[in-house]
Design a protein around this motif. Sequence first.
Motif, PDB file in Angstrom:
ATOM      1  N   LEU A  54      16.714  31.724 -25.150  1.00  0.00           N
ATOM      2  CA  LEU A  54      16.939  30.478 -25.863  1.00  0.00           C
ATOM      3  C   LEU A  54      16.805  29.280 -24.926  1.00  0.00           C
ATOM      4  N   ILE A  55      17.312  29.400 -23.718  1.00  0.00           N
ATOM      5  CA  ILE A  55      17.194  28.317 -22.746  1.00  0.00           C
ATOM      6  C   ILE A  55      15.725  28.071 -22.408  1.00  0.00           C
ATOM      7  N   MET A  56      14.979  29.141 -22.243  1.00  0.00           N
ATOM      8  CA  MET A  56      13.555  28.996 -21.938  1.00  0.00           C
ATOM      9  C   MET A  56      12.826  28.284 -23.078  1.00  0.00           C
ATOM     10  N   ILE A  57      13.168  28.619 -24.308  1.00  0.00           N
ATOM     11  CA  ILE A  57      12.548  27.967 -25.461  1.00  0.00           C
ATOM     12  C   ILE A  57      12.893  26.490 -25.496  1.00  0.00           C
ATOM     13  N   MET A  58      14.149  26.161 -25.219  1.00  0.00           N
ATOM     14  CA  MET A  58      14.595  24.772 -25.266  1.00  0.00           C
ATOM     15  C   MET A  58      13.980  23.921 -24.165  1.00  0.00           C
ATOM     16  N   ARG A 190      18.586   5.859 -38.585  1.00  0.00           N
ATOM     17  CA  ARG A 190      19.513   7.003 -38.531  1.00  0.00           C
ATOM     18  C   ARG A 190      18.885   8.228 -39.171  1.00  0.00           C
ATOM     19  N   THR A 191      18.258   8.041 -40.331  1.00  0.00           N
ATOM     20  CA  THR A 191      17.623   9.159 -41.022  1.00  0.00           C
ATOM     21  C   THR A 191      16.483   9.738 -40.199  1.00  0.00           C
ATOM     22  N   GLY A 192      15.689   8.847 -39.594  1.00  0.00           N
ATOM     23  CA  GLY A 192      14.595   9.308 -38.749  1.00  0.00           C
ATOM     24  C   GLY A 192      15.087  10.086 -37.545  1.00  0.00           C
ATOM     25  N   THR A 193      16.167   9.606 -36.931  1.00  0.00           N
ATOM     26  CA  THR A 193      16.732  10.289 -35.771  1.00  0.00           C
ATOM     27  C   THR A 193      17.260  11.668 -36.150  1.00  0.00           C
ATOM     28  N   ILE A 194      17.974  11.733 -37.266  1.00  0.00           N
ATOM     29  CA  ILE A 194      18.520  13.015 -37.727  1.00  0.00           C
ATOM     30  C   ILE A 194      17.397  13.989 -38.066  1.00  0.00           C
ATOM     31  N   SER A 195      16.351  13.494 -38.725  1.00  0.00           N
ATOM     32  CA  SER A 195      15.235  14.373 -39.091  1.00  0.00           C
ATOM     33  C   SER A 195      14.499  14.878 -37.849  1.00  0.00           C
ATOM     34  N   MET A 196      14.398  14.032 -36.817  1.00  0.00           N
ATOM     35  CA  MET A 196      13.758  14.455 -35.573  1.00  0.00           C
ATOM     36  C   MET A 196      14.582  15.555 -34.890  1.00  0.00           C
ATOM     37  N   LEU A 197      15.893  15.362 -34.815  1.00  0.00           N
ATOM     38  CA  LEU A 197      16.761  16.377 -34.220  1.00  0.00           C
ATOM     39  C   LEU A 197      16.728  17.669 -35.039  1.00  0.00           C
ATOM     40  N   ALA A 199      14.235  18.719 -36.829  1.00  0.00           N
ATOM     41  CA  ALA A 199      12.928  19.345 -36.607  1.00  0.00           C
ATOM     42  C   ALA A 199      12.938  20.180 -35.331  1.00  0.00           C
ATOM     43  N   TYR A 200      13.545  19.644 -34.278  1.00  0.00           N
ATOM     44  CA  TYR A 200      13.628  20.399 -33.026  1.00  0.00           C
ATOM     45  C   TYR A 200      14.565  21.605 -33.182  1.00  0.00           C
ATOM     46  N   GLY A 201      15.687  21.395 -33.879  1.00  0.00           N
ATOM     47  CA  GLY A 201      16.613  22.509 -34.098  1.00  0.00           C
ATOM     48  C   GLY A 201      15.967  23.641 -34.874  1.00  0.00           C
ATOM     49  N   LEU A 202      15.228  23.300 -35.918  1.00  0.00           N
ATOM     50  CA  LEU A 202      14.537  24.326 -36.708  1.00  0.00           C
ATOM     51  C   LEU A 202      13.431  25.003 -35.903  1.00  0.00           C
ATOM     52  N   ALA A 203      12.735  24.205 -35.062  1.00  0.00           N
ATOM     53  CA  ALA A 203      11.660  24.778 -34.246  1.00  0.00           C
ATOM     54  C   ALA A 203      12.211  25.796 -33.250  1.00  0.00           C
ATOM     55  N   PHE A 204      13.332  25.448 -32.604  1.00  0.00           N
ATOM     56  CA  PHE A 204      13.949  26.381 -31.661  1.00  0.00           C
ATOM     57  C   PHE A 204      14.417  27.644 -32.384  1.00  0.00           C
ATOM     58  N   THR A 205      15.035  27.450 -33.556  1.00  0.00           N
ATOM     59  CA  THR A 205      15.539  28.587 -34.329  1.00  0.00           C
ATOM     60  C   THR A 205      14.404  29.494 -34.793  1.00  0.00           C
ATOM     61  N   ALA A 206      13.319  28.872 -35.278  1.00  0.00           N
ATOM     62  CA  ALA A 206      12.179  29.650 -35.767  1.00  0.00           C
ATOM     63  C   ALA A 206      11.558  30.481 -34.653  1.00  0.00           C
ATOM     64  N   LEU A 214      10.699  29.485 -41.511  1.00  0.00           N
ATOM     65  CA  LEU A 214      11.184  28.245 -40.912  1.00  0.00           C
ATOM     66  C   LEU A 214      10.058  27.432 -40.297  1.00  0.00           C
ATOM     67  N   ASP A 215       8.963  28.084 -39.939  1.00  0.00           N
ATOM     68  CA  ASP A 215       7.827  27.362 -39.361  1.00  0.00           C
ATOM     69  C   ASP A 215       7.319  26.284 -40.306  1.00  0.00           C
ATOM     70  N   TYR A 216       7.402  26.558 -41.612  1.00  0.00           N
ATOM     71  CA  TYR A 216       6.887  25.602 -42.590  1.00  0.00           C
ATOM     72  C   TYR A 216       7.823  24.417 -42.796  1.00  0.00           C
ATOM     73  N   LEU A 217       9.029  24.488 -42.259  1.00  0.00           N
ATOM     74  CA  LEU A 217      10.022  23.433 -42.481  1.00  0.00           C
ATOM     75  C   LEU A 217      10.068  22.409 -41.361  1.00  0.00           C
ATOM     76  N   THR A 218       9.330  22.619 -40.281  1.00  0.00           N
ATOM     77  CA  THR A 218       9.353  21.677 -39.170  1.00  0.00           C
ATOM     78  C   THR A 218       7.942  21.397 -38.670  1.00  0.00           C
ATOM     79  N   PRO A 219       7.544  20.142 -38.587  1.00  0.00           N
ATOM     80  CA  PRO A 219       6.191  19.801 -38.102  1.00  0.00           C
ATOM     81  C   PRO A 219       5.916  20.305 -36.687  1.00  0.00           C
ATOM     82  N   LEU A 220       6.963  20.538 -35.910  1.00  0.00           N
ATOM     83  CA  LEU A 220       6.774  20.966 -34.528  1.00  0.00           C
ATOM     84  C   LEU A 220       6.185  22.365 -34.422  1.00  0.00           C
ATOM     85  N   ARG A 221       6.214  23.128 -35.501  1.00  0.00           N
ATOM     86  CA  ARG A 221       5.689  24.488 -35.481  1.00  0.00           C
ATOM     87  C   ARG A 221       4.285  24.580 -36.085  1.00  0.00           C
TER      88      ARG A 221
END
Length: 261
Positions: A54-58, A190-197, A199-206, A214-221
């Motif tokens: 997980l640390i390596m992914i982050m 605020r909404t943009g900041t929360i959505s960005m965080l 997106a990263y949280g979902l990307a790490f989880t996926a 979950l890949d389809y739920l975050t642009p980062l994937r």
Amino acid sequence: MKTLIKNEFRQTRKLLLIWLGIMLLLCGFCYFELLSLQDSLDEMAAMVSQFPRLIMIMFGVKGDLTTSTGWYVCIYFWEGLLAFPYAMSLGLSCVAREKKFGTSEYLFTKPVKRKTIVLAKVIVSAVNLLVFALFSGVCNYFTIVLPLGGLDQPGAVLSTTMGMFFTQTLFFALGLLFSSVLRSYKAAVRTGTISMLAAYGLAFTAEYTGNHFLDYLTPLRYFDVYEVALHGFHLPYLVLTIVVAGICVAAALDQWKRREL
């Protein structure tokens, strides 16, 4: 339209140059870091491999750091921490700043349709994002790829650079939609900041769980740098990017056209 585009370029060029300067500093730091570690990459890679997955992914470690692709992917991750927030902030502010600084009343009462004004800002923002992505790709080539003797995958620099642009486009479109739907600029930020965080949280989880839904739920994937570098673009993600960005921009144009000042 031509005058509006010229004026928007003039207003946004300073901010773009600042972000490009930060990107150049980051790539320069990575270049000198690579030079200092080039003789001990094996030891560093062995040490990093002992970290929890997980640390390596982050921290963006997805490949062997002793290879050019592994190092490139890791540096690309940190560049994304500049590229994607920049895209979101551009989407949030490109029209909303007129409201924030009290110039919207003047701008939107000019003998030009509101839709044309907002569309001009979208065009300029898209060009700025393309410039940012291409500049990042050029910096990567001269500060990472060349010193490492090239990547194993021909064309990977170009494909990952375009992947960065497409991801930026998605975040920009979301930011533009937030700023058009929400009445307050602060609420949009605020909404943009929360959505960005998120997106990263979902990307790490996926990536950690291997859950492809979950890949389809975050642009980062959609254009994950490691996957794009090795296998190129996946058509479903490319189509989804075009559809989502198009819907967000169209909805934002309609909202700004009907919005009361």
